[in-house]
Scaffold this motif. Structure first.
Motif, mmCIF file in Angstrom:
data_model
loop_
_atom_site.group_PDB
_atom_site.id
_atom_site.type_symbol
_atom_site.label_atom_id
_atom_site.label_comp_id
_atom_site.label_asym_id
_atom_site.label_seq_id
_atom_site.Cartn_x
_atom_site.Cartn_y
_atom_site.Cartn_z
ATOM 1 N N THR A 146 0.843 -1.199 0.000
ATOM 2 C CA THR A 146 0.000 0.000 0.000
ATOM 3 C C THR A 146 0.884 1.257 0.000
ATOM 4 O O THR A 146 0.562 2.258 -0.623
ATOM 5 N N TYR A 147 1.985 1.183 0.730
ATOM 6 C CA TYR A 147 2.949 2.290 0.816
ATOM 7 C C TYR A 147 2.296 3.595 1.244
ATOM 8 O O TYR A 147 2.550 4.651 0.679
ATOM 9 N N HIS A 190 7.597 4.955 4.553
ATOM 10 C CA HIS A 190 8.520 5.030 5.686
ATOM 11 C C HIS A 190 9.777 4.197 5.421
ATOM 12 O O HIS A 190 9.876 3.496 4.404
ATOM 13 N N HIS A 236 9.489 0.533 4.331
ATOM 14 C CA HIS A 236 9.159 0.347 2.915
ATOM 15 C C HIS A 236 10.431 0.480 2.058
ATOM 16 O O HIS A 236 10.689 -0.316 1.175
ATOM 17 N N LEU A 262 12.740 -2.389 2.270
ATOM 18 C CA LEU A 262 12.219 -3.550 1.536
ATOM 19 C C LEU A 262 12.450 -3.371 0.032
ATOM 20 O O LEU A 262 12.903 -4.285 -0.655
ATOM 21 N N LYS A 301 -8.609 -2.755 4.558
ATOM 22 C CA LYS A 301 -7.701 -1.668 4.947
ATOM 23 C C LYS A 301 -8.414 -0.372 4.604
ATOM 24 O O LYS A 301 -8.316 0.115 3.477
ATOM 25 N N VAL A 355 7.928 -10.157 -0.826
ATOM 26 C CA VAL A 355 7.234 -9.262 0.124
ATOM 27 C C VAL A 355 7.887 -9.434 1.482
ATOM 28 O O VAL A 355 8.722 -10.327 1.658
ATOM 29 N N GLY A 356 7.447 -8.649 2.439
ATOM 30 C CA GLY A 356 8.002 -8.715 3.790
ATOM 31 C C GLY A 356 7.570 -9.993 4.512
ATOM 32 O O GLY A 356 6.582 -10.631 4.141
ATOM 33 N N ASP A 371 6.108 -10.449 7.161
ATOM 34 C CA ASP A 371 4.786 -10.460 7.815
ATOM 35 C C ASP A 371 3.788 -11.279 6.975
ATOM 36 O O ASP A 371 2.736 -11.658 7.448
ATOM 37 N N ARG A 401 10.999 -8.281 7.705
ATOM 38 C CA ARG A 401 10.309 -7.014 7.892
ATOM 39 C C ARG A 401 11.132 -6.171 8.866
ATOM 40 O O ARG A 401 11.735 -6.711 9.801
ATOM 41 N N THR A 402 11.166 -4.863 8.635
ATOM 42 C CA THR A 402 11.908 -3.972 9.539
ATOM 43 C C THR A 402 11.096 -3.776 10.824
ATOM 44 O O THR A 402 9.912 -3.433 10.760
ATOM 45 N N ILE A 424 8.392 -0.128 12.893
ATOM 46 C CA ILE A 424 7.725 0.919 12.104
ATOM 47 C C ILE A 424 6.651 0.309 11.203
ATOM 48 O O ILE A 424 6.820 -0.783 10.676
ATOM 49 N N SER A 425 5.520 1.004 11.078
ATOM 50 C CA SER A 425 4.467 0.574 10.137
ATOM 51 C C SER A 425 3.566 1.768 9.827
ATOM 52 O O SER A 425 3.526 2.737 10.583
ATOM 53 N N SER A 426 2.877 1.678 8.701
ATOM 54 C CA SER A 426 1.962 2.761 8.328
ATOM 55 C C SER A 426 0.876 2.915 9.390
ATOM 56 O O SER A 426 0.477 4.031 9.731
ATOM 57 N N SER A 427 0.396 1.771 9.923
ATOM 58 C CA SER A 427 -0.679 1.837 10.934
ATOM 59 C C SER A 427 -0.225 2.661 12.131
ATOM 60 O O SER A 427 -0.979 3.492 12.643
ATOM 61 N N ARG A 486 -0.112 6.292 11.261
ATOM 62 C CA ARG A 486 -1.461 6.881 11.214
ATOM 63 C C ARG A 486 -1.972 7.132 12.631
ATOM 64 O O ARG A 486 -2.570 8.163 12.906
#
Ligand code: CTP
Length: 434
Positions: free
Chosen positions: A9-10, A14, A17, A20, A46, A92-93, A95, A114-115, A118-121, A124
């Motif tokens: 989704t990016y 961050h 992303h 990755l 989402k 993909v990561g 997750d 996966r790093t 940190i995540s978009s969620s 937000r």
């Protein structure tokens, strides 16, 4: 040349992303990045992605890591893309570990670590939450409290003091309300329609955004005044008609505009629900009128030539059943609403090439059909609707506020015309009692 593909989704791009994408690029010579379309994200649950598809694509492009960017729009597209672009590696990561093993049949599948942290969620959630005061006591109010939990960035303050929805003395009502307004950034108003005007006015004048069950006022003049107050105070005023925010409904409007059933000659919408008619329940016209009127005004516009309202009232002068018919220059429409009469809650739009059929309960639209004389041309459309559309409505409200957008999903003229019909109903204009 080794071609690599990855999807995401990016949102709010961050460091996780970028790391990755860098490692994905290092796996081969050519990197294709699939960015998920808004509708596809919504369909997979989402719902509160903050940036638009274009903004997210631009952010991925700006990393300089992608050789090609594509949009992911449907379930099953990954296999199509792998074949179409001759992809060697899908990545993909971690997750998603295991989730895409089925693609091994088509190319090599690699899960990258996966790093952490940190995540978009999380990003937000870190943005300042909108403190949303919930006003009113109708059953739907409960649903807003539950649904707000699915929307990152909305912090519902349950201010369901009973007095907010009842016919108590206005002074105590106003004092309680003023106190609530001091604690919030915005309000959702689900109180009795007779309180809407003053509650909206007071909220807007205090600089608070408003999401209010329709009708937002009991006269057209008041509704226009409210939109003016909203504009003067730089606030959002939005009608809470949940159907308007469903994906199926917005797709239906677009298809009709494209002429999928030719020129439109009639719209017929029915909404009924049998209720235990207590003193505090809404009339049928206020309970269902705005929802039923929405497709009529969205599809045929608000400039009809004539209308007629026919109602059957109970002893307390509440309408148990109301039908409103409209005559336009080249079309007709009818809405039937009832809380004391039951009928099939369907929506039918008739055109010169075919018609649209939305089965009951059409206002919780997930599915519709376009039907033609030659039935082999009939098509069925499915769109998932979670939480009756309330969570999409809350997301739209939040995004309208954050992006400072002027026009919401329900246009001002539609909102005001709904108020005008309610006004005529109470004044007895174009009205027959049965
Ligand atoms: N990704 C990663 N490390 C992170 C976050 C994401 O490697 N900390 C990877 C994902 O595994 C995926 C890609 O980046 O391959 C795009 O992920 P996306 O779902 O867009 O990002 P998230 O931050 O996981 O978003 P959300 O919190 O909304 O799920």
């Amino acid at each position: 040349m080794t071609k690599v593909i990855t999807y995401g989704t990016y949102d709010l791009l961050h460091y996780g992303h970028i790391r990755l994408l860098k490692r994905a690029k290092e796996l081969g010579d050519y990197l294709i990045v699939g960015v998920t379309a808004d509708d596809f994200d919504k369909a997979r649950g989402k719902i509160n992605v903050q940036q638009s598809l274009m903004e997210r694509i631009e952010a991925v492009r700006a990393t300089g890591l992608a050789d090609k960017i594509i949009v992911e729009e449907y379930e099953g597209q990954k296999i199509d893309d792998i074949r179409r672009y001759g992809v060697d590696i899908f990545t993909v990561g971690s997750d998603w570990k295991g989730k895409f093993d089925y693609l091994n049949e088509f190319c090599k599948v690699i899960y990258l670590d996966r790093t952490d942290g940190i995540s978009s969620s999380e990003l937000r959630a870190e943005q300042q939450s909108l403190r949303l005061g919930i006003v009113g006591t109708s059953p739907v109010v409960e649903k807003y409290i539950t649904e707000s939990k699915y929307v990152n960035g909305v912090d519902a303050i349950n201010a369901q003091y009973p007095q907010y929805g009842l016919d108590d003395d206005k002074d105590s009502l106003q004092n309680g309300y003023s106190y609530l307004l001091k604690q919030v950034d915005a309000v959702y108003i689900g109180s009795s329609p007779k309180h809407h005007y003053w509650q909206i006015c007071q909220a807007l004048k205090s600089g608070k955004h408003v999401l209010c069950e329709a009708p937002i006022a009991l006269t057209e003049k008041q509704s226009l005044e409210l939109f003016k107050v909203a504009q003067d105070n730089n606030c959002v005023l939005m009608d809470a008609i949940k159907t308007a925010y469903s994906m199926a409904y917005s797709r239906l409007l677009l298809l009709l505009k494209e002429g999928i059933i030719g020129d439109i000659y009639s719209v017929d919408a029915t909404c009924t629900s049998l209720r235990n008619l207590s003193n505090n329940s809404w009339d049928s016209i206020c309970e269902w009128g705005p929802t039923a009127l929405l497709p009529v005004f969205d599809i045929l516009g608000t400039t009809y030539k004539a209308k007629q309202i026919v109602s059957h009232m109970d002893d307390q002068k509440k309408d148990l059943f109301t039908r409103v018919t409209f005559v336009y220059e080249h079309a007709v429409a009818s809405v039937k609403v009832g809380t004391g009469v039951k009928s099939e809650g369907e929506l039918i739009v008739s055109g010169t090439k075919g018609y649209v059929y939305v089965p009951a309960p059409w206002w919780k639209m997930e599915y519709f059909e376009t039907r033609y004389e030659d039935s082999s041309k009939n098509r069925r459309y499915f769109y998932q609707l979670d939480g009756e559309g309330i969570r999409y409505e809350l997301v739209s409200f939040l995004q309208t506020i954050r992006k400072g957008k002027k026009e919401s999903y329900i246009r001002k003229n539609v909102s005001s015309e709904i108020c005008s019909i309610i006004e005529d109903f109470y004044k007895g204009t174009d009205f027959i009692k049965i």
